[in-house]
Motif scaffolding. Sequence first.
Motif, PDB file in Angstrom:
ATOM      1  N   UNK A  60       0.829  -1.209   0.000  1.00 27.43           N
ATOM      2  CA  UNK A  60       0.000   0.000   0.000  1.00 27.43           C
ATOM      3  C   UNK A  60       0.863   1.259   0.000  1.00 27.43           C
ATOM      4  N   UNK A  61       1.965   1.240   0.741  1.00 32.40           N
ATOM      5  CA  UNK A  61       2.841   2.425   0.798  1.00 32.40           C
ATOM      6  C   UNK A  61       3.475   2.690  -0.558  1.00 32.40           C
ATOM      7  N   UNK A  62       3.903   1.641  -1.240  1.00 29.78           N
ATOM      8  CA  UNK A  62       4.528   1.819  -2.552  1.00 29.78           C
ATOM      9  C   UNK A  62       3.562   2.392  -3.574  1.00 29.78           C
ATOM     10  N   UNK A  63       2.278   2.087  -3.449  1.00 30.92           N
ATOM     11  CA  UNK A  63       1.292   2.547  -4.422  1.00 30.92           C
ATOM     12  C   UNK A  63       0.453   3.694  -3.874  1.00 30.92           C
ATOM     13  N   UNK A  64       0.992   4.441  -2.915  1.00 25.18           N
ATOM     14  CA  UNK A  64       0.215   5.518  -2.292  1.00 25.18           C
ATOM     15  C   UNK A  64      -0.112   6.624  -3.283  1.00 25.18           C
TER      16      UNK A  64
END
Length: 421
Positions: A60-64
């Motif tokens: 989720x953090x990578x695709x924020x």
Amino acid sequence: MEGGNSPNLQLQQLPLATAAVSVQPHTDSFSYKENLIGALLAIFGHLVISIALNLQKYSHIRLAGSKDPRAYFKTKTWWCGLFLLVLGELGVFSSYAFAPLSLIVPLSAVSVIASAIIGIIFIKEKWKPKDFLRRYVLSFVGCGLAIVGTYLLITFGPNSHEKMTGENITRHLVSWPFLLYMLVEIIIFCLLLYFYKEKNANYIVVILLLVALLGSMTVVTVKAVAGMIVVSIQGNLQLDYPIFYIMLVCMIATAVFQATFLAQASQLYDSSQIASIGYILSTTVAITAGATFYLDFTGEDVLHICMFALGCLIAFLGVFLITRNRKKSVPFEPYISMDAMPGMQNMHDKGIAVQPDLKASFSYGALENNDNMPEIYTPATLPIVQEQHGSKGVSAPPYRVLEHSKKDKLPGFSTALQPEH
């Protein structure tokens, strides 16, 4: 005749007594083996669950910054985390079929330990050795205490075992200790729910006590369902008993309501507080429910009970220290500074300011969050020009809306206020 027969009778009774004595150590070793299997399954399950949640969080953090809100469905990392999550939940579920409930429930501290270790290993900031030890000394101490507590729990845990058949579960369900416990729990739950809903007593202890009371029924039903499934796999079918489906429905219902209250608590309080207080309350109430329903501590000596309680207290302290050291995240909410506009600061009669600070949970005039900005030091302000009054006695509107050029536009704004000439 009578005197001659008495030695024969005594000789015939001796083998039976020795046979009974020889069976008891085998039963004890087998029950300790079941305890070890259940504990290892629970530790494995909580460890895998922690890894899975961190993998999904990383995805989720990578695709924020992605425009597609469901872009993580296309990543292998997220699906790998989901697979590990299901595997871990199955491990924890099956552990209840082997070991007593009071032993399995406190082992959820393993997930807190694993999350702390994963957070330290994959930390992005670079620290000097002294700063690193100063920053994470509580985490190291907490992990050590939690590991010691887990060892004491496994070593001195309750050793009561019985087959989870439909007859046994029904007998426990209608026993007077459990009925009395259920009556007290229902009264406490209704009182807490009344104060939470009607009196707006949304304290963290109130919400997490509601979660703990529901969770105690969840783990009781989970052990019943898991135990009956294992007994059915072993050849003694238990799925045709109505009590199996009653326990299954109660398990699903209490788990759903438990997740609902947890979601409400996560909106009001920090995750570290929820993790520590929730673990302590849920473990305490679940152990009480297990001791009442399944009679986990029947036949245990005082030393084992005291050492088990000491293990719980040490694990509680370890989890508290681990979660206390977590850095609290302050959500970023850019807002319009209203104090730059004349008269807005004392807008109300009592002079209450309408603009809250940046760390508040709600910001007046909050805009869409910008994930590309790492830190905000000053709020964005509108360009304001002081009001110029017209002729005497003529009241003109002090401001009018003018369109900025593309150069002058602030990010996220399309218009600005300018004085009316």
